[in-house]
Design a protein around this motif. Structure first.
Motif, PDB file in Angstrom:
ATOM      1  N   UNK A  20      27.823  44.076 -17.639  1.00 63.37           N
ATOM      2  CA  UNK A  20      29.281  43.748 -17.405  1.00 63.37           C
ATOM      3  C   UNK A  20      29.910  43.932 -16.086  1.00 63.37           C
ATOM      4  N   UNK A  21      29.388  45.244 -15.267  1.00 60.81           N
ATOM      5  CA  UNK A  21      30.002  45.550 -13.987  1.00 60.81           C
ATOM      6  C   UNK A  21      29.469  44.400 -12.890  1.00 60.81           C
ATOM      7  N   UNK A  22      28.502  43.843 -13.373  1.00 57.46           N
ATOM      8  CA  UNK A  22      27.982  42.892 -12.155  1.00 57.46           C
ATOM      9  C   UNK A  22      28.520  41.274 -12.735  1.00 57.46           C
ATOM     10  N   UNK A  23      28.694  41.120 -14.209  1.00 59.17           N
ATOM     11  CA  UNK A  23      28.732  39.653 -14.423  1.00 59.17           C
ATOM     12  C   UNK A  23      30.042  39.231 -14.661  1.00 59.17           C
ATOM     13  N   UNK A  24      31.009  40.373 -14.656  1.00 55.12           N
ATOM     14  CA  UNK A  24      32.472  40.319 -14.701  1.00 55.12           C
ATOM     15  C   UNK A  24      33.092  41.102 -13.577  1.00 55.12           C
ATOM     16  N   UNK A  25      32.688  41.126 -12.422  1.00 53.17           N
ATOM     17  CA  UNK A  25      33.312  41.995 -11.248  1.00 53.17           C
ATOM     18  C   UNK A  25      34.830  41.582 -11.152  1.00 53.17           C
ATOM     19  N   UNK A  26      35.433  40.679 -11.468  1.00 53.90           N
ATOM     20  CA  UNK A  26      36.891  40.737 -11.239  1.00 53.90           C
ATOM     21  C   UNK A  26      37.417  41.362 -12.231  1.00 53.90           C
ATOM     22  N   UNK A  27      37.016  41.179 -13.442  1.00 53.08           N
ATOM     23  CA  UNK A  27      37.743  42.092 -14.581  1.00 53.08           C
ATOM     24  C   UNK A  27      37.389  43.663 -14.350  1.00 53.08           C
ATOM     25  N   UNK A  28      36.459  43.847 -13.993  1.00 51.08           N
ATOM     26  CA  UNK A  28      36.092  45.116 -13.839  1.00 51.08           C
ATOM     27  C   UNK A  28      36.973  46.090 -12.702  1.00 51.08           C
ATOM     28  N   UNK A  29      36.949  45.113 -11.536  1.00 47.69           N
ATOM     29  CA  UNK A  29      37.804  45.539 -10.342  1.00 47.69           C
ATOM     30  C   UNK A  29      39.259  45.676 -10.792  1.00 47.69           C
ATOM     31  N   UNK A  30      39.795  44.691 -11.649  1.00 52.83           N
ATOM     32  CA  UNK A  30      41.192  44.748 -12.065  1.00 52.83           C
ATOM     33  C   UNK A  30      41.524  45.826 -13.022  1.00 52.83           C
ATOM     34  N   UNK A  31      40.511  46.373 -13.693  1.00 58.34           N
ATOM     35  CA  UNK A  31      40.793  47.506 -14.277  1.00 58.34           C
ATOM     36  C   UNK A  31      40.737  48.771 -13.575  1.00 58.34           C
ATOM     37  N   UNK A  32      39.861  49.095 -12.682  1.00 59.26           N
ATOM     38  CA  UNK A  32      39.803  50.167 -11.679  1.00 59.26           C
ATOM     39  C   UNK A  32      41.207  50.087 -10.818  1.00 59.26           C
ATOM     40  N   UNK A  33      41.667  48.702 -10.334  1.00 61.34           N
ATOM     41  CA  UNK A  33      42.880  48.826  -9.509  1.00 61.34           C
ATOM     42  C   UNK A  33      44.255  49.498 -10.553  1.00 61.34           C
ATOM     43  N   UNK A  34      44.176  49.056 -11.996  1.00 63.69           N
ATOM     44  CA  UNK A  34      45.404  49.359 -12.749  1.00 63.69           C
ATOM     45  C   UNK A  34      45.017  50.862 -12.962  1.00 63.69           C
ATOM     46  N   UNK A  35      43.965  51.679 -12.885  1.00 62.92           N
ATOM     47  CA  UNK A  35      43.895  52.991 -13.003  1.00 62.92           C
ATOM     48  C   UNK A  35      44.437  53.619 -11.807  1.00 62.92           C
ATOM     49  N   UNK A  36      44.064  53.164 -10.650  1.00 65.09           N
ATOM     50  CA  UNK A  36      44.355  53.369  -9.193  1.00 65.09           C
ATOM     51  C   UNK A  36      46.060  53.488  -9.102  1.00 65.09           C
ATOM     52  N   UNK A  37      46.694  52.421  -9.666  1.00 56.39           N
ATOM     53  CA  UNK A  37      48.024  52.217  -9.591  1.00 56.39           C
ATOM     54  C   UNK A  37      48.738  53.108 -10.517  1.00 56.39           C
ATOM     55  N   UNK A  38      48.112  53.481 -11.770  1.00 54.18           N
ATOM     56  CA  UNK A  38      49.040  54.312 -12.762  1.00 54.18           C
ATOM     57  C   UNK A  38      48.455  55.894 -12.928  1.00 54.18           C
ATOM     58  N   UNK A  39      47.446  56.087 -12.393  1.00 51.27           N
ATOM     59  CA  UNK A  39      46.793  57.390 -12.755  1.00 51.27           C
ATOM     60  C   UNK A  39      47.686  58.477 -12.439  1.00 51.27           C
ATOM     61  N   UNK A  40      48.722  58.511 -11.437  1.00 52.21           N
ATOM     62  CA  UNK A  40      49.338  59.693 -11.125  1.00 52.21           C
ATOM     63  C   UNK A  40      50.933  59.451 -11.844  1.00 52.21           C
ATOM     64  N   UNK A  41      51.174  58.273 -12.258  1.00 50.87           N
ATOM     65  CA  UNK A  41      52.532  58.278 -13.207  1.00 50.87           C
ATOM     66  C   UNK A  41      53.042  59.406 -13.572  1.00 50.87           C
TER      67      UNK A  41
END
Length: 259
Positions: free
Chosen positions: A238-259
């Motif tokens: 899935x990390x290769x076949x759905x990179x947009x969704x994977x990147x979006x989840x990672x960016x969500x984590x980056x945005x909110x991990x330190x909330x």
């Protein structure tokens, strides 16, 4: 003279408080979005599979580093990950695919790590092993092949259907021949001190995964109270076949991990 001494004493005390406050401010982690991302691959593959995700994240302004773990033992793979974490200049999101999830579950206790992202990955609890959890939640892949010196790999003939069913066939066939054999010991190493108990986590379930049972992935996500998404039709790759969704989840984590 006494007044002068009292004034000097008060001045010294005030300076001490100011210095202590400045030092405390320096040691407190900065809040806000995390800009460093560390990607950890799983068994049988190398870090190059992260390229589509890497391209999206770097285009969006993130500092992305890949771990190339040797897959020779669990301890050595965790050490390889910590070596990369030590190079980060601030907090980082630590991402693991498949067996890489076990690696980040251990390495995620590192002080650099602000949050964890599991992509169809193992998020073991204390005392658990991948072999043990696989018996509780059997997968639908065909058996692995073992080398005389104790390493495992997927039969190249089975790789496209079992590991990468949603990738183009020629790409899956190439990856089948480019496999990194993985020490069998990594799958029977028991977890200690899982980081998801103290760090926020995000989880992606691959709903058509044959390598890790999707119900096992759901159990991991629910137990860790992860922010969870499920991808319909996604294989273990899935990390290769759905990179947009994977990147979006990672960016969500980056945005909110330190909330």
């Amino acid at each position: 003279m006494k007044i002068r001494h009292a004034t000097l004493l008060l001045s010294l005390i005030a300076s001490a408080f100011i210095s202590a406050g400045a030092m405390a401010q320096q040691t407190q982690p900065a809040k806000g979005p995390v800009k460093n991302i560390v990607l950890v691959h799983g068994a049988f593959v190398g870090g190059s599979g992260w390229r589509p995700v890497y391209d999206i994240l770097t285009k969006d302004g993130y500092n992305v580093t890949l771990v190339q773990e040797p897959l020779t033992s669990f301890a050595e793979d965790v050490t390889a990950t910590k070596r990369i974490l030590d190079r980060q200049d601030g907090p980082a999101i630590l991402v693991g695919h498949s067996y890489g999830g076990a690696i980040i579950t251990s390495a995620g206790n590192d002080s650099h790590v602000a949050g964890l992202v599991y992509i169809a990955a193992h998020a073991l609890d204390t005392g658990e092993t991948e072999v043990g959890n696989g018996k509780k939640f059997p997968n639908s892949a065909r058996p692995l092949v073992k080398t005389p010196d104790g390493f495992l790999f997927l039969d190249p003939a089975n790789y496209p259907a079992d590991f990468a069913a949603d990738l183009p066939l020629k790409q899956a066939q190439f990856e089948a021949r480019a496999q990194m054999p993985t020490s069998a010991t990594v799958f029977s190493t028991a977890m200690t001190d899982p980081a998801w108990k103290v760090k926020p986590s995000w989880y992606m379930v691959a709903k058509s995964d044959k390598i890790i049972n999707p119900d096992l992935e759901r159990m991991y996500a629910a137990r860790a109270h992860s922010h969870t998404v499920e991808i319909t039709g996604a294989s273990h790759s899935v990390y290769e076949s759905h990179p947009k969704e994977v990147a979006a989840l990672i960016e969500q984590a980056a945005e909110h991990a330190q909330d």
